[in-house]
Design a protein around this motif. Structure first.
Motif, PDB file in Angstrom:
ATOM      1  N   VAL A  55       0.096 -18.237   2.057  1.00  0.00           N
ATOM      2  CA  VAL A  55      -0.226 -16.930   2.393  1.00  0.00           C
ATOM      3  C   VAL A  55      -1.742 -17.089   2.712  1.00  0.00           C
ATOM      4  O   VAL A  55      -2.354 -17.216   1.735  1.00  0.00           O
ATOM      5  N   PRO A  56      -2.344 -16.844   4.016  1.00  0.00           N
ATOM      6  CA  PRO A  56      -3.669 -17.065   3.957  1.00  0.00           C
ATOM      7  C   PRO A  56      -4.439 -15.583   3.424  1.00  0.00           C
ATOM      8  O   PRO A  56      -4.106 -14.824   3.376  1.00  0.00           O
ATOM      9  N   SER A  57      -5.727 -15.823   3.528  1.00  0.00           N
ATOM     10  CA  SER A  57      -6.535 -14.846   3.053  1.00  0.00           C
ATOM     11  C   SER A  57      -6.341 -14.001   1.547  1.00  0.00           C
ATOM     12  O   SER A  57      -5.883 -12.866   1.834  1.00  0.00           O
ATOM     13  N   ALA A  58      -6.331 -14.989   0.569  1.00  0.00           N
ATOM     14  CA  ALA A  58      -5.826 -14.353  -0.632  1.00  0.00           C
ATOM     15  C   ALA A  58      -6.908 -13.223  -1.159  1.00  0.00           C
ATOM     16  O   ALA A  58      -6.353 -12.351  -1.876  1.00  0.00           O
ATOM     17  N   PRO A  59      -7.903 -13.374  -0.993  1.00  0.00           N
ATOM     18  CA  PRO A  59      -8.917 -12.373  -1.298  1.00  0.00           C
ATOM     19  C   PRO A  59      -8.337 -11.108  -0.967  1.00  0.00           C
ATOM     20  O   PRO A  59      -8.738  -9.901  -1.559  1.00  0.00           O
ATOM     21  N   HIS A  60      -7.800 -11.051   0.389  1.00  0.00           N
ATOM     22  CA  HIS A  60      -7.514  -9.553   0.655  1.00  0.00           C
ATOM     23  C   HIS A  60      -6.459  -8.867   0.101  1.00  0.00           C
ATOM     24  O   HIS A  60      -6.210  -7.591  -0.021  1.00  0.00           O
ATOM     25  N   LEU A  61      -5.494  -9.765  -0.439  1.00  0.00           N
ATOM     26  CA  LEU A  61      -4.368  -9.328  -1.437  1.00  0.00           C
ATOM     27  C   LEU A  61      -4.899  -9.071  -2.578  1.00  0.00           C
ATOM     28  O   LEU A  61      -4.343  -7.763  -2.999  1.00  0.00           O
ATOM     29  N   ALA A  62      -5.663  -9.560  -3.190  1.00  0.00           N
ATOM     30  CA  ALA A  62      -6.449  -9.120  -4.265  1.00  0.00           C
ATOM     31  C   ALA A  62      -7.180  -7.745  -4.177  1.00  0.00           C
ATOM     32  O   ALA A  62      -7.122  -6.784  -5.208  1.00  0.00           O
ATOM     33  N   MET A  63      -7.812  -7.549  -3.003  1.00  0.00           N
ATOM     34  CA  MET A  63      -8.297  -6.224  -2.798  1.00  0.00           C
ATOM     35  C   MET A  63      -7.345  -5.205  -2.618  1.00  0.00           C
ATOM     36  O   MET A  63      -7.325  -4.222  -3.403  1.00  0.00           O
ATOM     37  N   THR A  64      -6.049  -5.363  -1.931  1.00  0.00           N
ATOM     38  CA  THR A  64      -5.085  -4.435  -2.000  1.00  0.00           C
ATOM     39  C   THR A  64      -4.697  -4.009  -3.410  1.00  0.00           C
ATOM     40  O   THR A  64      -4.370  -2.965  -3.700  1.00  0.00           O
ATOM     41  N   VAL A  65      -4.630  -5.000  -4.186  1.00  0.00           N
ATOM     42  CA  VAL A  65      -3.797  -4.790  -5.467  1.00  0.00           C
ATOM     43  C   VAL A  65      -5.093  -4.106  -6.171  1.00  0.00           C
ATOM     44  O   VAL A  65      -4.416  -3.149  -7.036  1.00  0.00           O
ATOM     45  N   ARG A  66      -6.410  -4.635  -6.350  1.00  0.00           N
ATOM     46  CA  ARG A  66      -7.297  -3.688  -7.105  1.00  0.00           C
ATOM     47  C   ARG A  66      -7.389  -2.397  -6.422  1.00  0.00           C
ATOM     48  O   ARG A  66      -7.405  -1.563  -7.507  1.00  0.00           O
ATOM     49  N   MET A  67      -7.462  -2.177  -5.224  1.00  0.00           N
ATOM     50  CA  MET A  67      -7.379  -0.510  -4.847  1.00  0.00           C
ATOM     51  C   MET A  67      -6.235   0.153  -5.105  1.00  0.00           C
ATOM     52  O   MET A  67      -6.378   1.318  -5.481  1.00  0.00           O
ATOM     53  N   LEU A  68      -5.028  -0.213  -5.182  1.00  0.00           N
ATOM     54  CA  LEU A  68      -3.711   0.241  -5.758  1.00  0.00           C
ATOM     55  C   LEU A  68      -3.997   0.656  -6.918  1.00  0.00           C
ATOM     56  O   LEU A  68      -3.684   1.803  -7.311  1.00  0.00           O
ATOM     57  N   GLN A  69      -4.352  -0.386  -7.816  1.00  0.00           N
ATOM     58  CA  GLN A  69      -4.677  -0.141  -9.154  1.00  0.00           C
ATOM     59  C   GLN A  69      -5.672   1.039  -9.779  1.00  0.00           C
ATOM     60  O   GLN A  69      -5.506   2.108 -10.405  1.00  0.00           O
ATOM     61  N   ASP A  70      -6.677   0.874  -8.788  1.00  0.00           N
ATOM     62  CA  ASP A  70      -7.715   2.043  -8.921  1.00  0.00           C
ATOM     63  C   ASP A  70      -7.389   3.497  -8.547  1.00  0.00           C
ATOM     64  O   ASP A  70      -7.792   4.449  -9.118  1.00  0.00           O
ATOM     65  N   ALA A  71      -6.328   3.432  -7.718  1.00  0.00           N
ATOM     66  CA  ALA A  71      -5.677   4.630  -7.325  1.00  0.00           C
ATOM     67  C   ALA A  71      -4.465   5.088  -8.364  1.00  0.00           C
ATOM     68  O   ALA A  71      -3.929   6.348  -8.027  1.00  0.00           O
ATOM     69  N   GLY A  72      -4.129   4.438  -9.339  1.00  0.00           N
ATOM     70  CA  GLY A  72      -3.387   4.627 -10.332  1.00  0.00           C
ATOM     71  C   GLY A  72      -1.773   3.994 -10.162  1.00  0.00           C
ATOM     72  O   GLY A  72      -0.980   4.398 -10.961  1.00  0.00           O
ATOM     73  N   ALA A  73      -1.793   3.080  -9.310  1.00  0.00           N
ATOM     74  CA  ALA A  73      -0.390   2.478  -9.218  1.00  0.00           C
ATOM     75  C   ALA A  73      -0.401   1.435 -10.129  1.00  0.00           C
ATOM     76  O   ALA A  73      -1.157   0.851 -10.785  1.00  0.00           O
ATOM     77  N   LEU A  95       0.863  -1.191   0.123  1.00  0.00           N
ATOM     78  CA  LEU A  95       0.180  -0.113  -0.059  1.00  0.00           C
ATOM     79  C   LEU A  95       0.761   1.056   0.049  1.00  0.00           C
ATOM     80  O   LEU A  95       0.420   2.254  -0.600  1.00  0.00           O
ATOM     81  N   ALA A  96       1.974   1.352   0.824  1.00  0.00           N
ATOM     82  CA  ALA A  96       3.140   2.435   0.670  1.00  0.00           C
ATOM     83  C   ALA A  96       3.922   2.590  -0.374  1.00  0.00           C
ATOM     84  O   ALA A  96       4.516   3.369  -0.623  1.00  0.00           O
ATOM     85  N   ALA A  97       4.051   1.208  -0.980  1.00  0.00           N
ATOM     86  CA  ALA A  97       5.191   1.112  -2.100  1.00  0.00           C
ATOM     87  C   ALA A  97       5.060   2.113  -3.094  1.00  0.00           C
ATOM     88  O   ALA A  97       6.316   2.398  -3.609  1.00  0.00           O
ATOM     89  N   PRO A  98       4.037   2.581  -3.714  1.00  0.00           N
ATOM     90  CA  PRO A  98       4.190   3.807  -4.783  1.00  0.00           C
ATOM     91  C   PRO A  98       5.016   4.888  -4.350  1.00  0.00           C
ATOM     92  O   PRO A  98       5.503   5.818  -5.100  1.00  0.00           O
ATOM     93  N   ARG A  99       5.187   5.253  -3.066  1.00  0.00           N
ATOM     94  CA  ARG A  99       5.900   6.376  -2.507  1.00  0.00           C
ATOM     95  C   ARG A  99       7.348   5.985  -2.002  1.00  0.00           C
ATOM     96  O   ARG A  99       8.215   7.039  -1.761  1.00  0.00           O
ATOM     97  N   PHE A 100       7.663   4.762  -2.324  1.00  0.00           N
ATOM     98  CA  PHE A 100       9.158   4.381  -2.006  1.00  0.00           C
ATOM     99  C   PHE A 100       9.934   4.777  -3.315  1.00  0.00           C
ATOM    100  O   PHE A 100       9.425   4.779  -4.370  1.00  0.00           O
ATOM    101  N   THR A 101      11.205   5.099  -2.845  1.00  0.00           N
ATOM    102  CA  THR A 101      11.818   5.666  -4.232  1.00  0.00           C
ATOM    103  C   THR A 101      12.051   4.724  -5.207  1.00  0.00           C
ATOM    104  O   THR A 101      11.934   5.023  -6.543  1.00  0.00           O
ATOM    105  N   LYS A 102      12.166   3.484  -4.964  1.00  0.00           N
ATOM    106  CA  LYS A 102      12.312   2.340  -5.906  1.00  0.00           C
ATOM    107  C   LYS A 102      11.114   1.578  -6.280  1.00  0.00           C
ATOM    108  O   LYS A 102      11.059   0.317  -6.809  1.00  0.00           O
TER     109      LYS A 102
END
Length: 425
Positions: free
Chosen positions: A197-215, A179-186
């Protein structure tokens, strides 16, 4: 502070109820982090207002972000990314999303940020994200404990890069970095090594919301890459919390009748969407239409054999339903629940067995053989999901008393009112 015990009401007949649920905790807290790091203000529409989300909002305020209430919405105005002028203390309560999502943001500020929480929070797995942040350039003083409390010494930026972690204890350990990675220098490349890794849908949620925000995000098998770049603000509409629908929809199977949850999305990354097939397997008649998701039941429940690795948060309610079923159940893939708000496997087994049940702990789950239950006090261990499970048992068992019902405010304030309203139709 604990509150008086709550006598769980028993269903007196078939249900005919529509239950309007507040917003998703998981989406709200991800939206808050992304909004805090965006280049422009963000309006978060219909967020969940609960202990976990208020702790996230207050934590971001401590880091220099404006989070203002506008009616039921939140308007998030990023600061100048300089962060606090002096040392600050952030309270994460018992919220896994807060304790794992805020440290990477704190590392991007300039200042000393001490992060701590409830006593049980100090036992929850944190070492993987602490070690990962150090590998990415952060300075963190944890006294060698690998858990809360610890202090992040922010320098205003974080190099980022590649890191390998074991996230088998929680998908939040990966999401916090992404979630914070777009602000990391690299940016970041996160590789997971270890049990799944448990709760794979939550990782999909993170990826989708990052992409929706332009990442820019790329994913592979146990691999996630986020490129550096700006994040958009604008508007983020929060879906109803589908996991918090479990006890309401499940009630239709216990009491018979119908329960509808309006606003159920046709497509979602929320793990709670799995209720559609789980409740159908347990004997419910499930339909999704313009009015929402509706579950019909006839008062009988079938046992269930299911791997709940991806939907572990549903386990307490599913276990309660299984204890009332007409055949045994076996719930697996959930060893990670030992590290949640409480050891949920032990708590569920102990509390159901104390009511006359027959629950056996497995290395990665629970085996539940239904037996007639009797009333008694159900301990909740400061765990909101245990309150929900106890309420389900109370539908069919006279004399269930729920300890410290107010702990449910972690994710669902007003639960008891919603519950009694459902029973009253």
């Amino acid at each position: 502070m604990s509150t008086p015990n709550w006598p769980a009401p028993t269903a007196r007949g078939p249900l005919a109820a529509t239950v309007v649920l507040p917003g998703s905790k998981s989406m709200t807290n991800r939206a808050l982090i992304l909004a805090a790091l965006a280049e422009e203000p963000t309006r978060i529409v219909r967020p969940l207002h609960s202990r976990d989300t208020e702790l996230m909002a207050q934590g971001l305020r401590e880091l220099g972000v404006r989070v203002d209430a506008e009616g039921d919405d939140w308007l998030v105005t990023p600061g100048d990314h300089a962060g606090p002028a002096g040392p600050v203390h952030v309270d994460v309560g018992l919220a896994g999303t807060v304790m794992r999502f805020l440290p990477p943001v704190a590392a991007l500020t300039r200042g000393q940020v001490t992060i701590d929480g409830d006593p049980r929070a100090r036992q929850r797995p944190m070492r993987p994200i602490i070690d990962a942040l150090r590998a990415l350039g952060a300075e963190i003083d944890d006294g060698g404990r690998g858990c809360l409390p610890f202090t992040v010494h922010g320098r205003g930026s974080l190099a980022g890069g590649s890191v390998t972690i074991d996230a088998s204890a929680s998908s939040q350990l990966v999401s916090g970095l992404l979630l914070a990675a777009p602000r990391f220098t690299k940016g970041v490349e996160v590789r997971h090594e270890g049990p799944p890794v448990p709760s794979a849908p939550h990782l999909a949620m993170t990826v989708r919301m990052l992409q929706d925000a332009g990442a820019v995000v790329e994913t592979g098998r146990n691999l996630w890459r986020v490129a550096p770049g700006p994040l958009r603000g604008g508007e983020q509409v929060i879906e109803p919390d589908l996991s918090n629908a479990a006890q309401f929809l499940g009630a239709a199977l216990v009491a018979g009748g119908r329960v509808t949850v309006p606003g159920w999305p046709a497509e979602t990354t929320q793990p709670g969407d799995a209720l559609r097939h789980l409740l159908a397997e347990m004997g419910g008649r499930v339909s999704l239409g313009p009015q929402g998701l509706t579950v019909h039941g006839d008062g009988t429940l079938r046992g269930l054999r299911a791997d709940l690795r991806d939907v572990g948060e549903l386990t307490p309610v599913i276990a309660a339903l299984a204890a009332l079923a007409d055949s045994p159940s076996r719930l697996t893939g959930i060893a990670h629940l030992r590290g949640h708000e409480t050891d949920r496997l032990a708590a569920l087994a102990d509390e159901i067995n104390a009511l006359g049940g027959d629950v056996r702990r497995l290395p990665d789950g629970l085996e539940i053989r239904p037996r007639p239950l009797h009333g008694g006090l159900v301990r909740t261990y400061d765990d909101h999901r245990m309150v929900m499970a106890a309420a389900v048992l109370g539908l069919a068992v006279e004399g269930i008393v729920v300890e410290n019902v107010a702990t449910v405010g972690k994710t669902l304030p007003g639960f008891t009112e919603l519950w009694t309203g459902m029973l009253e139709g």
